[in-house]
Design a protein around this motif. Structure first.
Motif, PDB file in Angstrom:
ATOM      1  N   GLY A 131       0.834  -1.199   0.000  1.00 21.97           N
ATOM      2  CA  GLY A 131       0.000   0.000   0.000  1.00 21.97           C
ATOM      3  C   GLY A 131       0.864   1.242   0.000  1.00 21.97           C
ATOM      4  N   ILE A 144      -0.971   6.561   4.215  1.00 21.23           N
ATOM      5  CA  ILE A 144      -0.072   6.151   5.307  1.00 21.23           C
ATOM      6  C   ILE A 144       1.318   5.860   4.731  1.00 21.23           C
ATOM      7  CG2 ILE A 144       0.419   4.386   7.057  1.00 21.23           C
ATOM      8  CD1 ILE A 144      -2.595   4.126   7.489  1.00 21.23           C
ATOM      9  N   GLY A 145       1.336   5.170   3.584  1.00 19.32           N
ATOM     10  CA  GLY A 145       2.607   4.874   2.920  1.00 19.32           C
ATOM     11  C   GLY A 145       3.426   6.130   2.696  1.00 19.32           C
ATOM     12  N   LEU A 197       5.292  -2.405  -2.403  1.00 19.43           N
ATOM     13  CA  LEU A 197       4.333  -3.252  -3.109  1.00 19.43           C
ATOM     14  C   LEU A 197       3.040  -2.477  -3.313  1.00 19.43           C
ATOM     15  CD1 LEU A 197       3.492  -6.077  -4.252  1.00 19.43           C
ATOM     16  CD2 LEU A 197       2.671  -6.624  -1.947  1.00 19.43           C
ATOM     17  N   GLU A 198       2.565  -2.492  -4.538  1.00 13.19           N
ATOM     18  CA  GLU A 198       1.279  -1.853  -4.849  1.00 13.19           C
ATOM     19  C   GLU A 198       0.506  -2.712  -5.836  1.00 13.19           C
ATOM     20  OE1 GLU A 198      -1.063   0.140  -4.416  1.00 13.19           O
ATOM     21  OE2 GLU A 198      -0.342   1.552  -2.906  1.00 13.19           O
ATOM     22  N   ILE A 199      -0.758  -2.388  -5.989  1.00  8.33           N
ATOM     23  CA  ILE A 199      -1.540  -3.006  -7.053  1.00  8.33           C
ATOM     24  C   ILE A 199      -1.130  -2.325  -8.368  1.00  8.33           C
ATOM     25  CG2 ILE A 199      -3.448  -3.729  -5.582  1.00  8.33           C
ATOM     26  CD1 ILE A 199      -4.954  -1.186  -6.399  1.00  8.33           C
ATOM     27  N   ALA A 203      -4.884  -2.449   2.086  1.00  5.07           N
ATOM     28  CA  ALA A 203      -6.024  -3.310   2.385  1.00  5.07           C
ATOM     29  C   ALA A 203      -7.208  -2.822   1.568  1.00  5.07           C
ATOM     30  CB  ALA A 203      -6.342  -3.282   3.874  1.00  5.07           C
ATOM     31  N   GLY A 238      -3.282  -2.543   7.764  1.00  2.00           N
ATOM     32  CA  GLY A 238      -4.513  -2.483   6.962  1.00  2.00           C
ATOM     33  C   GLY A 238      -5.683  -3.155   7.663  1.00  2.00           C
ATOM     34  N   ASN A 239      -6.807  -2.479   7.684  1.00  2.18           N
ATOM     35  CA  ASN A 239      -7.986  -2.965   8.419  1.00  2.18           C
ATOM     36  C   ASN A 239      -8.835  -3.960   7.633  1.00  2.18           C
ATOM     37  OD1 ASN A 239      -7.851  -1.725  10.964  1.00  2.18           O
ATOM     38  ND2 ASN A 239      -8.303   0.243  10.000  1.00  2.18           N
ATOM     39  N   ALA A 244      -7.365  -4.962  10.855  1.00  3.06           N
ATOM     40  CA  ALA A 244      -5.967  -5.349  11.032  1.00  3.06           C
ATOM     41  C   ALA A 244      -5.793  -6.684  11.765  1.00  3.06           C
ATOM     42  CB  ALA A 244      -5.211  -4.234  11.754  1.00  3.06           C
ATOM     43  N   MET A 295      -1.502  -3.788  14.397  1.00  6.04           N
ATOM     44  CA  MET A 295      -1.196  -2.523  15.065  1.00  6.04           C
ATOM     45  C   MET A 295      -2.323  -1.999  15.955  1.00  6.04           C
ATOM     46  SD  MET A 295       0.466   0.875  13.447  1.00  6.04           S
ATOM     47  CE  MET A 295      -0.920   1.918  13.030  1.00  6.04           C
ATOM     48  N   LEU A 300      -1.281   2.790  17.597  1.00  7.94           N
ATOM     49  CA  LEU A 300      -1.911   4.106  17.415  1.00  7.94           C
ATOM     50  C   LEU A 300      -2.938   4.336  18.523  1.00  7.94           C
ATOM     51  CD1 LEU A 300      -2.387   6.753  15.929  1.00  7.94           C
ATOM     52  CD2 LEU A 300      -3.834   5.519  14.299  1.00  7.94           C
ATOM     53  N   SER A 333      -8.738  10.187   6.840  1.00  6.43           N
ATOM     54  CA  SER A 333      -8.400   9.334   7.982  1.00  6.43           C
ATOM     55  C   SER A 333      -6.943   9.557   8.421  1.00  6.43           C
ATOM     56  CB  SER A 333      -8.652   7.867   7.645  1.00  6.43           C
ATOM     57  OG  SER A 333      -7.909   7.480   6.516  1.00  6.43           O
TER      58      SER A 333
HETATM   59  P1  NAX Z   1      -5.124   4.447   1.233  1.00  2.64           P
HETATM   60  O1  NAX Z   1      -6.390   4.031   0.576  1.00  2.64           O
HETATM   61  O2  NAX Z   1      -4.639   5.841   1.103  1.00  2.64           O
HETATM   62  O3  NAX Z   1      -3.949   3.503   0.714  1.00  2.64           O
HETATM   63  C1  NAX Z   1      -4.064   2.117   0.625  1.00  2.64           C
HETATM   64  C2  NAX Z   1      -3.154   1.669  -0.489  1.00  2.64           C
HETATM   65  O4  NAX Z   1      -3.119   0.244  -0.502  1.00  2.64           O
HETATM   66  C3  NAX Z   1      -3.625   2.097  -1.878  1.00  2.64           C
HETATM   67  O5  NAX Z   1      -2.571   2.789  -2.542  1.00  2.64           O
HETATM   68  C4  NAX Z   1      -3.951   0.776  -2.577  1.00  2.64           C
HETATM   69  O6  NAX Z   1      -3.651   0.798  -3.952  1.00  2.64           O
HETATM   70  C5  NAX Z   1      -3.035  -0.187  -1.826  1.00  2.64           C
HETATM   71  N1  NAX Z   1      -3.420  -1.598  -1.929  1.00  2.64           N
HETATM   72  C6  NAX Z   1      -4.663  -2.137  -1.957  1.00  2.64           C
HETATM   73  N2  NAX Z   1      -4.598  -3.466  -2.119  1.00  2.64           N
HETATM   74  C7  NAX Z   1      -3.281  -3.784  -2.155  1.00  2.64           C
HETATM   75  C8  NAX Z   1      -2.588  -5.005  -2.330  1.00  2.64           C
HETATM   76  N3  NAX Z   1      -3.226  -6.158  -2.476  1.00  2.64           N
HETATM   77  N4  NAX Z   1      -1.240  -4.970  -2.340  1.00  2.64           N
HETATM   78  C9  NAX Z   1      -0.573  -3.814  -2.199  1.00  2.64           C
HETATM   79  N5  NAX Z   1      -1.188  -2.614  -2.062  1.00  2.64           N
HETATM   80  C10 NAX Z   1      -2.521  -2.605  -2.039  1.00  2.64           C
HETATM   81  O7  NAX Z   1      -5.278   4.028   2.755  1.00  2.64           O
HETATM   82  P2  NAX Z   1      -4.436   4.519   4.018  1.00  2.64           P
HETATM   83  O8  NAX Z   1      -5.069   5.726   4.590  1.00  2.64           O
HETATM   84  O9  NAX Z   1      -3.005   4.559   3.662  1.00  2.64           O
HETATM   85  O10 NAX Z   1      -4.735   3.338   5.048  1.00  2.64           O
HETATM   86  C11 NAX Z   1      -4.248   2.041   4.829  1.00  2.64           C
HETATM   87  C12 NAX Z   1      -4.896   1.051   5.772  1.00  2.64           C
HETATM   88  O11 NAX Z   1      -4.574   1.348   7.119  1.00  2.64           O
HETATM   89  C13 NAX Z   1      -6.425   1.047   5.712  1.00  2.64           C
HETATM   90  O12 NAX Z   1      -6.875  -0.296   5.695  1.00  2.64           O
HETATM   91  C14 NAX Z   1      -6.822   1.713   7.011  1.00  2.64           C
HETATM   92  O13 NAX Z   1      -8.109   1.333   7.434  1.00  2.64           O
HETATM   93  C15 NAX Z   1      -5.746   1.220   7.913  1.00  2.64           C
HETATM   94  N6  NAX Z   1      -5.532   1.935   9.179  1.00  2.64           N
HETATM   95  C16 NAX Z   1      -5.194   1.220  10.265  1.00  2.64           C
HETATM   96  C17 NAX Z   1      -4.915   1.795  11.487  1.00  2.64           C
HETATM   97  C18 NAX Z   1      -4.519   0.993  12.667  1.00  2.64           C
HETATM   98  O14 NAX Z   1      -4.362   1.582  13.738  1.00  2.64           O
HETATM   99  N7  NAX Z   1      -4.356  -0.330  12.608  1.00  2.64           N
HETATM  100  C19 NAX Z   1      -5.033   3.267  11.648  1.00  2.64           C
HETATM  101  C20 NAX Z   1      -4.944   4.013  10.380  1.00  2.64           C
HETATM  102  C21 NAX Z   1      -5.664   3.389   9.222  1.00  2.64           C
HETATM  103  O15 NAX Z   1      -7.030   3.685   9.321  1.00  2.64           O
END
Ligand code: NAX
Length: 325
Positions: free
Chosen positions: A11, A16-17, A41-43, A89, A129-130, A132, A153, A156, A234
């Motif tokens: 991601g 977050i990345g 790693l990305e899609i 996620a 990723g949630n 999580a 995680m 946070l 978020s």
């Molecule tokens: P974004 O939507 O900005 O970024 C997610 C990225 O993941 C996208 O670029 C997407 O292309 C990529 N992706 C999707 N499927 C993939 C795969 N199979 N392989 C590689 N990359 C892939 O989300 P962002 O705000 O960065 O949040 C990422 C995740 O963190 C979300 O699931 C979010 O819910 C989760 N969080 C978890 C937290 C925690 O405390 N555990 C808090 C923060 C955040 O909400």
């Protein structure tokens, strides 16, 4: 150390990345004397954006950054990796039921768990990723990597709780110790101040109960929604900071007379069913997390821990039905 540590971030093109990669490259993840090689790693649709971030990483001239590789294939991205941060996620979209969400994420975390078999022997995995905890459960169940290397995680949530407590007591966050998050990284989580200390002094017995139940616990548990409401997006930089803290602590250890919170594979401690990935009070030393044992759990706490753990058990049942674990 001169051999670079391989760090894979999934991601990588997400928000977050974007916050995370620059801090890793600056040496915050492992230490300011440890060179890192970043593997993103990305899609396929987001690879170009990840490559753009890689250009900016080059332009930042980080002295510890040994190199950057961008992948759209999990096998390649995890091959020989030492630290895997699973941030990408599938988010919940409108009209999506929980089973749909779990299934969509199973489609990501099952193959990633398998691909992690190619990781280095000392590999450490953090799922951000949630959902999580359950994504970590899925990855772990589909991997030969030992269970104690899979974590999710809740740092946070822990940091949010420490921040709220410090504000309430008018101290800096460094004065707060022994805060605990139990259960799931969701609104059912239980931020537990029973053993928390301010400047080494326990506060448990003097905490204002109505503040605790009406303000503190719901505020910490729903902080993610508050951030979305106020910021219009978020949590990103704070989530990245927490991921950094989680791994740094895991590798370098917790402080004397303190602990932290992390979701790890349960060994049955505190009545949490074995195998669930649940948040516990943990210490870290020699690269291993260990659950803090022997804490007395009040009825007030028991009820809240059970509620969150029950949610995790339900999620496990749902992914079992889907054949994901
Ligand atoms: P974004 O939507 O900005 O970024 C997610 C990225 O993941 C996208 O670029 C997407 O292309 C990529 N992706 C999707 N499927 C993939 C795969 N199979 N392989 C590689 N990359 C892939 O989300 P962002 O705000 O960065 O949040 C990422 C995740 O963190 C979300 O699931 C979010 O819910 C989760 N969080 C978890 C937290 C925690 O405390 N555990 C808090 C923060 C955040 O909400």
């Amino acid at each position: 150390a001169t051999t670079p540590v391989n760090v894979t971030v999934t991601g990588a093109a997400g928000q977050i990345g974007y916050a995370l990669l620059f801090r890793i490259a600056a040496g915050d993840l492992l230490g300011d004397d440890v060179p890192v090689r970043l593997r993103l790693l990305e899609i396929p649709q987001a690879v170009k954006a990840a490559e753009g971030t890689a250009l900016e990483l080059h332009d930042s001239a980080f002295e510890l950054l040994d190199g950057i590789d961008v992948y759209d294939d999990a096998q390649q991205a995890f091959d020989g990796t030492n630290v895997a941060l699973l941030v990408g996620a599938r988010p919940r979209t409108q009209g999506m039921e929980r089973a749909d969400l779990l299934e969509a994420n199973g489609g990501i975390f099952k193959p990633q768990g398998e691909a992690l078999n190619g990781a280095a022997d000392d590999a450490k995995v953090l799922v951000v990723g949630n959902p999580a905890n359950t994504n970590a459960l899925i990855a772990r169940s589909n991997s030969d990597v030992p269970a104690d290397r899979f974590t999710a995680m809740t740092r946070l949530d822990h940091n949010r709780a420490v921040g709220q407590l410090a504000a309430k007591y008018g101290v800096r966050v460094g004065s707060v110790s022994k805060m605990t998050i139990w259960g799931n990284h969701s609104a059912t989580q239980y931020p537990d101040v029973t053993y928390a200390e301010i400047d080494g002094k326990p506060i448990g017995s003097e905490v204002d109960q109505s503040w605790l139940t009406e303000e503190f616990i719901p505020r910490v548990a729903k902080r993610g929604a508050e951030i979305i409401e106020v910021r219009g997006a978020s949590s990103a930089a704070s989530a990245a900071a927490a991921a950094i803290d989680h791994v740094y602590t895991w590798v370098n250890g917790t402080k004397q007379n303190d602990w932290t919170s992390a979701a790890i594979v349960s060994d049955g401690s505190y009545g949490v069913p074995e195998g669930l990935v649940s948040s516990f009070p943990v210490t870290a030393s020699n690269g291993k997390f260990e659950i803090v044992q022997g804490l007395e759990i009040s009825d007030f706490s028991r009820e809240r821990i059970d509620a969150s753990v029950n949610e995790l058990a339900e999620e496990r049942e749902a992914v079992q039905k889907l054949g994901l674990v």
